[in-house]
Motif scaffolding. Structure first.
Motif, PDB file in Angstrom:
ATOM      1  N   LEU A  64       0.843  -1.191   0.000  1.00  0.00           N
ATOM      2  CA  LEU A  64       0.000   0.000   0.000  1.00  0.00           C
ATOM      3  C   LEU A  64       0.881   1.245   0.000  1.00  0.00           C
ATOM      4  CD1 LEU A  64      -3.034   0.926   0.358  1.00  0.00           C
ATOM      5  CD2 LEU A  64      -2.512   1.111   2.796  1.00  0.00           C
ATOM      6  N   GLU A  65       0.428   2.300  -0.666  1.00  0.00           N
ATOM      7  CA  GLU A  65       1.151   3.570  -0.697  1.00  0.00           C
ATOM      8  C   GLU A  65       0.314   4.663  -0.031  1.00  0.00           C
ATOM      9  OE1 GLU A  65       3.385   2.857  -5.023  1.00  0.00           O
ATOM     10  OE2 GLU A  65       1.841   4.395  -4.797  1.00  0.00           O
ATOM     11  N   PRO A  66       0.942   5.703   0.486  1.00  0.00           N
ATOM     12  CA  PRO A  66       0.185   6.837   1.036  1.00  0.00           C
ATOM     13  C   PRO A  66      -0.333   7.737  -0.085  1.00  0.00           C
ATOM     14  CG  PRO A  66       2.526   7.273   1.205  1.00  0.00           C
ATOM     15  CD  PRO A  66       2.398   5.876   0.652  1.00  0.00           C
ATOM     16  N   PHE A  67      -1.356   8.512   0.223  1.00  0.00           N
ATOM     17  CA  PHE A  67      -1.962   9.431  -0.738  1.00  0.00           C
ATOM     18  C   PHE A  67      -1.680  10.859  -0.298  1.00  0.00           C
ATOM     19  CE2 PHE A  67      -5.443  12.006  -2.460  1.00  0.00           C
ATOM     20  CZ  PHE A  67      -5.447  11.600  -3.792  1.00  0.00           C
ATOM     21  N   PRO A  68      -0.893  11.632  -1.061  1.00  0.00           N
ATOM     22  CA  PRO A  68      -0.557  12.998  -0.632  1.00  0.00           C
ATOM     23  C   PRO A  68      -1.770  13.912  -0.641  1.00  0.00           C
ATOM     24  CG  PRO A  68       0.905  12.196  -2.394  1.00  0.00           C
ATOM     25  CD  PRO A  68      -0.242  11.258  -2.323  1.00  0.00           C
ATOM     26  N   ASP A  69      -1.972  14.663   0.442  1.00  0.00           N
ATOM     27  CA  ASP A  69      -2.986  15.715   0.475  1.00  0.00           C
ATOM     28  C   ASP A  69      -2.401  16.964  -0.164  1.00  0.00           C
ATOM     29  OD1 ASP A  69      -4.598  13.984   1.976  1.00  0.00           O
ATOM     30  OD2 ASP A  69      -3.802  14.737   3.865  1.00  0.00           O
ATOM     31  N   ARG A  70      -3.298  17.808  -0.696  1.00  0.00           N
ATOM     32  CA  ARG A  70      -2.852  19.074  -1.280  1.00  0.00           C
ATOM     33  C   ARG A  70      -3.696  20.215  -0.729  1.00  0.00           C
ATOM     34  NH1 ARG A  70      -2.577  18.054  -7.683  1.00  0.00           N
ATOM     35  NH2 ARG A  70      -4.413  19.373  -7.437  1.00  0.00           N
ATOM     36  N   ASP A  71      -3.083  21.380  -0.636  1.00  0.00           N
ATOM     37  CA  ASP A  71      -3.801  22.549  -0.143  1.00  0.00           C
ATOM     38  C   ASP A  71      -4.952  22.936  -1.051  1.00  0.00           C
ATOM     39  OD1 ASP A  71      -2.081  22.709   2.018  1.00  0.00           O
ATOM     40  OD2 ASP A  71      -0.747  24.164   1.062  1.00  0.00           O
ATOM     41  N   ASP A  72      -4.836  22.625  -2.341  1.00  0.00           N
ATOM     42  CA  ASP A  72      -5.877  23.010  -3.287  1.00  0.00           C
ATOM     43  C   ASP A  72      -6.840  21.868  -3.601  1.00  0.00           C
ATOM     44  OD1 ASP A  72      -4.076  21.457  -4.673  1.00  0.00           O
ATOM     45  OD2 ASP A  72      -4.102  22.677  -6.497  1.00  0.00           O
ATOM     46  N   GLN A  90       6.899   9.306   6.569  1.00  0.00           N
ATOM     47  CA  GLN A  90       6.193   8.833   7.755  1.00  0.00           C
ATOM     48  C   GLN A  90       4.771   9.407   7.765  1.00  0.00           C
ATOM     49  OE1 GLN A  90       8.362   9.660  11.356  1.00  0.00           O
ATOM     50  NE2 GLN A  90      10.334   9.088  10.493  1.00  0.00           N
ATOM     51  N   VAL A  91       3.787   8.541   7.975  1.00  0.00           N
ATOM     52  CA  VAL A  91       2.397   8.968   8.130  1.00  0.00           C
ATOM     53  C   VAL A  91       1.965   8.552   9.532  1.00  0.00           C
ATOM     54  CG1 VAL A  91       0.049   8.827   7.249  1.00  0.00           C
ATOM     55  CG2 VAL A  91       1.977   8.677   5.661  1.00  0.00           C
ATOM     56  N   LEU A  92       1.541   9.528  10.338  1.00  0.00           N
ATOM     57  CA  LEU A  92       1.269   9.286  11.745  1.00  0.00           C
ATOM     58  C   LEU A  92      -0.226   9.312  12.044  1.00  0.00           C
ATOM     59  CD1 LEU A  92       3.998  11.611  13.338  1.00  0.00           C
ATOM     60  CD2 LEU A  92       4.220   9.216  12.628  1.00  0.00           C
ATOM     61  N   THR A  93      -0.630   8.463  12.975  1.00  0.00           N
ATOM     62  CA  THR A  93      -1.972   8.512  13.540  1.00  0.00           C
ATOM     63  C   THR A  93      -1.837   9.088  14.942  1.00  0.00           C
ATOM     64  OG1 THR A  93      -2.641   6.556  12.274  1.00  0.00           O
ATOM     65  CG2 THR A  93      -4.013   7.190  14.150  1.00  0.00           C
ATOM     66  N   VAL A  94      -2.442  10.253  15.155  1.00  0.00           N
ATOM     67  CA  VAL A  94      -2.276  10.971  16.418  1.00  0.00           C
ATOM     68  C   VAL A  94      -3.614  11.031  17.135  1.00  0.00           C
ATOM     69  CG1 VAL A  94      -1.565  13.134  17.502  1.00  0.00           C
ATOM     70  CG2 VAL A  94      -0.428  12.356  15.412  1.00  0.00           C
ATOM     71  N   GLY A  95      -3.630  10.528  18.375  1.00  0.00           N
ATOM     72  CA  GLY A  95      -4.817  10.581  19.207  1.00  0.00           C
ATOM     73  C   GLY A  95      -4.545  11.369  20.471  1.00  0.00           C
ATOM     74  N   PRO A  96      -5.515  11.450  21.368  1.00  0.00           N
ATOM     75  CA  PRO A  96      -5.358  12.229  22.596  1.00  0.00           C
ATOM     76  C   PRO A  96      -4.195  11.767  23.465  1.00  0.00           C
ATOM     77  CG  PRO A  96      -7.653  11.618  22.252  1.00  0.00           C
ATOM     78  CD  PRO A  96      -6.860  10.854  21.251  1.00  0.00           C
ATOM     79  N   SER A  97      -3.823  10.480  23.355  1.00  0.00           N
ATOM     80  CA  SER A  97      -2.748   9.944  24.200  1.00  0.00           C
ATOM     81  C   SER A  97      -1.392   9.936  23.504  1.00  0.00           C
ATOM     82  CB  SER A  97      -3.102   8.519  24.648  1.00  0.00           C
ATOM     83  OG  SER A  97      -4.329   8.505  25.351  1.00  0.00           O
ATOM     84  N   GLY A  98      -1.346  10.416  22.283  1.00  0.00           N
ATOM     85  CA  GLY A  98      -0.085  10.451  21.567  1.00  0.00           C
ATOM     86  C   GLY A  98      -0.167   9.761  20.221  1.00  0.00           C
ATOM     87  N   VAL A  99       0.984   9.424  19.666  1.00  0.00           N
ATOM     88  CA  VAL A  99       1.057   8.750  18.364  1.00  0.00           C
ATOM     89  C   VAL A  99       0.756   7.271  18.565  1.00  0.00           C
ATOM     90  CG1 VAL A  99       2.520   8.179  16.388  1.00  0.00           C
ATOM     91  CG2 VAL A  99       2.793  10.393  17.540  1.00  0.00           C
ATOM     92  N   SER A 100      -0.310   6.796  17.937  1.00  0.00           N
ATOM     93  CA  SER A 100      -0.689   5.392  18.111  1.00  0.00           C
ATOM     94  C   SER A 100      -0.212   4.511  16.963  1.00  0.00           C
ATOM     95  CB  SER A 100      -2.212   5.261  18.244  1.00  0.00           C
ATOM     96  OG  SER A 100      -2.854   5.749  17.073  1.00  0.00           O
TER      97      SER A 100
END
Length: 325
Positions: free
Chosen positions: A111-119, A290-300
């Protein structure tokens, strides 16, 4: 008027009505195939087929719906005989011992990540929850037709009759495929992540950058949750828990203090970084995304993609200049 002039005018008319949907079609194809590079090729094929059929388009549906119908069929054709794109944690194996040598299976396409764009258009911004890495990874467990039905019904909110027409099946078949897809997804999809307010997330990410660039392993893992996961395709190896992640960073990661530069990126509606590693010649070269999942307790969860070919998709160079480094 010459034939060439008529063709030129028709092509301009086609692009005027079709081009505004290109970016959201890219997101659609990505959900289906799990690769931004493959998705780009499939969008190109979609527009080629649409242009060839444009003179027969009867406008019984919107141009957007018509293009999605073509794109879905293009994706289904491309997926015939092709294996799914997993993440290491999706292979069904147990967490790995960090002391073991990382294993890189040559036969797996990841699987590959999908880049977000400002536009990005509103349709993508609103639907970024359906682009989150964990969900797209879960979609890969579904057979292609189930995947298509689920995306069209639950993401795009199409009516069952519209999906049936797009896939050339009955409404009853669509409902059956959707029921099976939802049941399968429930068994493999993780729990919905609790979102973190931007100020708190920004402060955590700032600390993450400082700790990483200093290679302060204790400070890095302090930002992770107790059961956090670290995975890094193309290696099938993955770790869980602060202790194992710390061992990997301290003993496997080749960086030295001051030897990394993290550039913020956004992918799949999640925060992340393009990590550049300084070589012995002092030059900073592409190392991982690196693609991070961030929750209230930190990086999960940290998905660390060791494919420098992804940098171009994020509009980033593979080598930083002296000024950038």
């Amino acid at each position: 008027m010459s034939v060439a002039r008529v063709t030129f005018c028709a092509m301009n008319a086609f692009h005027a009505v079709a081009d505004p949907f290109r970016r959201e079609l890219l997101a659609h194809c990505y959900r289906m195939v799990g690769s931004v590079h493959d998705a780009e090729d499939l969008v190109q094929e979609t527009y080629l087929r649409a242009w060839r059929a444009y003179d027969r388009f009867e406008q019984r549906s919107s141009v957007r719906t018509w293009l999605y119908r073509i794109a879905t069929r293009v994706c289904l054709t491309a997926l015939e005989g092709r294996g799914r794109r997993p993440m290491p944690t999706g292979l069904g194996g147990q967490r790995c011992d960090p002391g073991d040598e990382p294993f890189r299976p040559p036969e797996i396409t990841w699987l590959e990540p999908f880049p977000d764009r400002d536009d990005d258009p509103a349709s993508i911004v609103v639907g970024r929850e359906s682009l989150r890495l964990a969900l797209v990874a879960a979609l890969q467990h579904l057979p292609p037709r189930q995947r298509a039905v689920l995306v069209l019904r639950d993401v795009l909110q199409w009516r069952a009759a519209e999906v049936a027409e797009a896939l050339e099946v009955s409404v009853a078949a669509v409902n059956s495929l959707l029921q099976r897809a939802r049941a399968q997804l429930d068994s493999v999809a993780p729990q919905q992540d609790q979102l973190v307010e931007q100020p708190e997330q920004r402060e955590l990410l700032d600390r993450y950058v400082r700790a990483f660039e200093a290679k302060d392993v204790a400070a890095i893992v302090e930002l992770f949750t107790a059961d956090a996961v670290w995975e890094m395709p193309p290696f099938a190896t993955w770790y869980q828990g602060r202790q194992d992640i710390a061992w990997h960073l301290a003993n496997r990661c080749p960086a030295v203090p001051g030897g990394q530069r993290l550039i913020p990126v956004s992918a799949n509606g999640q925060p992340g970084f393009a990590n550049y590693l300084r070589g012995e010649d002092g030059v900073l070269r592409a190392f991982n995304i690196q693609v991070l999942t961030v929750g209230p307790s930190g990086v999960s969860h940290a998905a660390v993609f060791l494919d420098t070919g992804l940098y171009a998709a994020f509009g980033l160079p593979e080598v930083l200049t002296a000024a950038e480094g």
